[in-house]
Design an enzyme around this catalytic site. Structure first.
Site, PDB file in Angstrom:
ATOM      1  N   LYS A 183      36.227  37.874  39.152  1.00  0.00           N
ATOM      2  CA  LYS A 183      37.061  38.052  37.964  1.00  0.00           C
ATOM      3  C   LYS A 183      38.081  39.177  38.161  1.00  0.00           C
ATOM      4  O   LYS A 183      37.916  40.028  39.040  1.00  0.00           O
ATOM      5  CB  LYS A 183      36.171  38.307  36.733  1.00  0.00           C
TER       6      LYS A 183
HETATM    7  C1  PLP Z   1      32.607  33.501  35.243  1.00  0.00           C
HETATM    8  C2  PLP Z   1      32.537  32.633  34.049  1.00  0.00           C
HETATM    9  C3  PLP Z   1      31.424  32.605  33.197  1.00  0.00           C
HETATM   10  C4  PLP Z   1      30.119  33.262  33.488  1.00  0.00           C
HETATM   11  O1  PLP Z   1      30.153  34.540  33.891  1.00  0.00           O
HETATM   12  P1  PLP Z   1      28.993  35.111  34.859  1.00  0.00           P
HETATM   13  O2  PLP Z   1      29.312  36.562  34.850  1.00  0.00           O
HETATM   14  O3  PLP Z   1      29.184  34.471  36.200  1.00  0.00           O
HETATM   15  O4  PLP Z   1      27.693  34.812  34.253  1.00  0.00           O
HETATM   16  C5  PLP Z   1      31.502  31.844  32.051  1.00  0.00           C
HETATM   17  N1  PLP Z   1      32.573  31.123  31.742  1.00  0.00           N
HETATM   18  C6  PLP Z   1      33.657  31.103  32.537  1.00  0.00           C
HETATM   19  C7  PLP Z   1      34.842  30.302  32.120  1.00  0.00           C
HETATM   20  C8  PLP Z   1      33.670  31.843  33.721  1.00  0.00           C
HETATM   21  O5  PLP Z   1      34.749  31.781  34.508  1.00  0.00           O
END
Ligand code: PLP
Length: 384
Positions: A183
């Protein structure tokens, strides 16, 4: 291959590494003062709204649903084009995901189709801002208000995105972010939830730690079923450092995205492929945080499938990803009666969307190499 370009890669500077070392040496490594500092920094980033952090984005969304009191018998409207965590958490609290088709231009939930999916059981809308591009936030909250629904924003990919000059998370209902390694802002793993009130924040804290209530020095009780979803101080200091670097990262991402538009278009033109229906993202350099740069391949104009294009890009030293196939096509969901054909636009885009590399640490010449590699492969496999 030494010059392989992955589809993404996190950036950590020396200051971050030093900050982690300091926590490890301090004797207090799990949730403590650094977490409190990170939550306070996030709260001021979001204009003073309460913020609580969790072990990952999935736990953050689960707790958002719990805070909103969503459970068995409830329906939550969402998009089929997301990381499967989005709908898994809805199932996880005992509720039912209702998938509404996407807008092929934004690749986000088509808000014009939401009203038709609302039933007496609908409790919330959970939009996703794919690649960091928000939905029309005015339309979203007008819909929610009109139908008395909660909004749980899966803004996992939208840290740093905005709408009409306001940061995503600084307004709205419950807004969930992920700090997973890919992210724009990462704590390696982690997430945060922006809430409406201190009472909601207290409830979120309780769900975060076993449902524990503390009453005085020796009082302990558990009155709801909570989990173990806290973020550690080790993760929190990484987040504090990343917050400082975010503006520079963002500038770099926007510059790289602009290069993609220019160079892909130039390559298509010089190769005589102007009629190829390669779909580029919405060209929005204001609201999107450019979490990803995604194209939709014109599979009906090609003699090969997406997997072959990905393999040939990999042979050129270019990593790509698929974000995402339609959730309704997964066995768990098919077994519950969902059909990919019920959301045909999502089905098509899920089959043909391709994520190209985009991360702040990319070298200057990388985008040119990727654009020419992609167009060369498309030309080779074009039907005529
Ligand atoms: C990354 C992501 C998640 C989940 O996040 P985690 O930290 O991996 O549990 C949920 N929704 C979207 C759209 C994502 O890109």
């Amino acid at each position: 291959m030494s010059n392989f370009i992955p589809f993404t890669r996190p950036s950590f500077n020396q200051e971050t590494i030093d900050a982690v070392s300091e926590v490890l040496r301090s004797g207090w490594v799990t949730s403590g003062p650094k977490l409190a500092e990170f939550e306070a920094s996030l709260s001021s980033y979001f204009g003073g709204r309460p913020v609580r952090c969790f072990a990952n984005g999935t736990a953050t969304m689960k707790i958002a649903l719990q805070v909103a009191g969503i459970g068995a018998g409830d329906e939550v409207i969402t998009t089929p084009i997301s990381w499967v965590a989005t709908s898994n958490v809805i199932l996880g609290v005992g509720a039912k995901p209702i998938f509404v088709d996407i807008d092929p231009r934004t690749r986000n939930i088509d808000l014009n189709k939401v009203a038709a999916a609302i039933t007496p059981k609908t409790r919330a809308i959970m939009p996703v801002y794919l690649a960091g591009l928000p939905v029309d936030m005015d339309q979203l909250y007008a819909l929610a208000k009109q139908h008395h629904l909660r909004v749980i924003e899966d803004a996992a990919q939208a840290f740093g995105s905005q709408w009409k000059g306001k940061k995503i998370g600084s307004f709205g209902d419950l807004v969930s972010f992920s700090f997973q390694a890919n992210k724009n802002l990462t704590t390696v793993e982690g997430g945060c939830l922006v809430l409406n009130s201190d009472a909601e924040a207290k409830l979120a804290e309780k769900f975060r730690l076993q449902g524990l209530t503390r009453q005085g020095m020796d009082g302990m009780d558990v009155d709801v079923l909570g989990g173990k979803d806290n973020l550690t101080d080790v993760n929190a200091v990484i987040g504090l450092q990343q917050l400082k670097q975010l503006p520079a990262y963002q500038t770099r991402r926007v510059a790289l995205a602009r290069q993609y538009f220019d160079l892909i278009r130039a390559e298509l033109k010089s190769t005589g492929l102007e009629n190829l229906k390669l779909e580029l993202p919405v060209e929005n350099f204001i609201d999107s945080n450019w979490h990803m740069f995604q194209v939709v391949l014109p599979l009906d104009q090609l003699k090969v499938d997406r997997a072959q294009v990905m393999t040939e890009l990999k042979d050129l030293g270019i990593g790509t990803g698929v974000h995402y196939p339609a959730i309704t096509g997964f066995t768990l969901y098919k077994n519950q009666g969902y059909k990919a054909s019920d959301t045909p636009i999502a089905e098509r885009i899920g089959r043909s969307i391709l994520t190209l590399p985009l991360f702040p640490g990319m070298a200057d010449g990388d985008i040119g190499r990727i654009a020419s590699g992609l167009v060369e492969i498309l030309k080779k496999h074009c039907k005529n």
